[in-house]
Design a protein around this motif. Structure first.
Motif, mmCIF file in Angstrom:
data_model
loop_
_atom_site.group_PDB
_atom_site.id
_atom_site.type_symbol
_atom_site.label_atom_id
_atom_site.label_comp_id
_atom_site.label_asym_id
_atom_site.label_seq_id
_atom_site.Cartn_x
_atom_site.Cartn_y
_atom_site.Cartn_z
ATOM 1 N N LYS A 236 1.016 -1.167 -0.210
ATOM 2 C CA LYS A 236 -0.100 -0.094 -0.224
ATOM 3 C C LYS A 236 0.850 1.220 0.420
ATOM 4 N N LEU A 237 -0.034 2.250 -0.924
ATOM 5 C CA LEU A 237 0.978 3.357 -0.494
ATOM 6 C C LEU A 237 0.662 4.064 0.270
ATOM 7 N N ASP A 238 1.248 4.984 1.278
ATOM 8 C CA ASP A 238 1.494 5.487 2.452
ATOM 9 C C ASP A 238 1.164 6.987 1.945
ATOM 10 N N HIS A 239 0.493 6.920 2.116
ATOM 11 C CA HIS A 239 0.307 9.335 2.241
ATOM 12 C C HIS A 239 1.060 9.867 3.385
ATOM 13 N N GLU A 240 1.094 9.158 4.478
ATOM 14 C CA GLU A 240 1.886 9.466 5.215
ATOM 15 C C GLU A 240 3.638 9.482 4.979
ATOM 16 N N CYS A 241 4.204 8.524 4.663
ATOM 17 C CA CYS A 241 5.502 8.192 3.962
ATOM 18 C C CYS A 241 5.313 9.553 2.596
ATOM 19 N N VAL A 242 4.925 9.507 1.649
ATOM 20 C CA VAL A 242 5.213 10.694 0.220
ATOM 21 C C VAL A 242 4.939 12.243 0.732
ATOM 22 N N ARG A 243 3.874 12.080 1.845
ATOM 23 C CA ARG A 243 4.787 13.957 2.150
ATOM 24 C C ARG A 243 5.885 13.400 2.792
ATOM 25 N N SER A 244 6.359 12.835 3.929
ATOM 26 C CA SER A 244 7.408 13.009 4.455
ATOM 27 C C SER A 244 8.576 13.255 3.961
ATOM 28 N N ILE A 245 8.670 12.108 2.861
ATOM 29 C CA ILE A 245 9.816 11.980 1.850
ATOM 30 C C ILE A 245 10.018 13.191 0.859
ATOM 31 N N LEU A 246 8.655 13.400 0.477
ATOM 32 C CA LEU A 246 8.951 14.769 -0.691
ATOM 33 C C LEU A 246 9.724 15.732 0.071
ATOM 34 N N LEU A 247 9.088 16.484 1.728
ATOM 35 C CA LEU A 247 9.652 17.506 2.597
ATOM 36 C C LEU A 247 11.479 17.106 2.787
ATOM 37 N N THR A 248 11.476 15.504 2.307
ATOM 38 C CA THR A 248 13.151 14.565 3.086
ATOM 39 C C THR A 248 13.598 15.599 1.542
#
Length: 125
Positions: free
Chosen positions: A2-14
């Motif tokens: 599953k694509l974790d949306h919280e992880c998506v946002r955190s990676i983009l911010l990183t």
């Protein structure tokens, strides 16, 4: 997986925080980010690949034994910046997630749309 949306946002911010123009951001540097400590390595690798597939980041994956072993990231794309700018604010993100949680599945495009509506409402436009 599953694509974790919280992880998506955190990676983009990183990536936005760590990437320097003209330099490559390596997988190891991304994995070491404190912002990503709540996610396991497989989740992060999966999201990186999907963000590159969706052209939200410029990245070159390299595989060995059917596993991602290197990922050289050249930063966010225009679409990646657009999406991140929409959901960057913690209050916008919180409200966006609350609205999206009413459904069993929400795409990144839909999250962006919801985030835009939340942002517009907060700005009183």
């Amino acid at each position: 997986m599953k694509l974790d949306h919280e992880c998506v946002r955190s990676i983009l911010l990183t990536i936005e925080e760590k990437h320097q123009y003209g330099k490559v951001l390596r997988l190891e540097e991304i994995l070491q980010s404190d912002r990503l400590s709540e996610f396991n390595e497989d989740e992060i690798k999966y999201v990186l690949i999907k963000l590159a597939d969706a052209e939200y980041i410029e990245g070159t994956p390299q595989y060995g034994s059917n596993e991602l072993i290197y990922f050289d990231c050249n930063g966010l794309t225009w679409s990646g910046h657009q999406f991140l700018d929409t959901i960057r604010d913690p209050e916008v993100w919180k409200k966006t997630k609350r609205i999206a949680s009413k459904l069993t599945s929400v795409s990144i495009t839909m999250l962006s749309s919801i985030g835009s509506q939340v942002l517009t409402k907060l700005l009183g436009i």
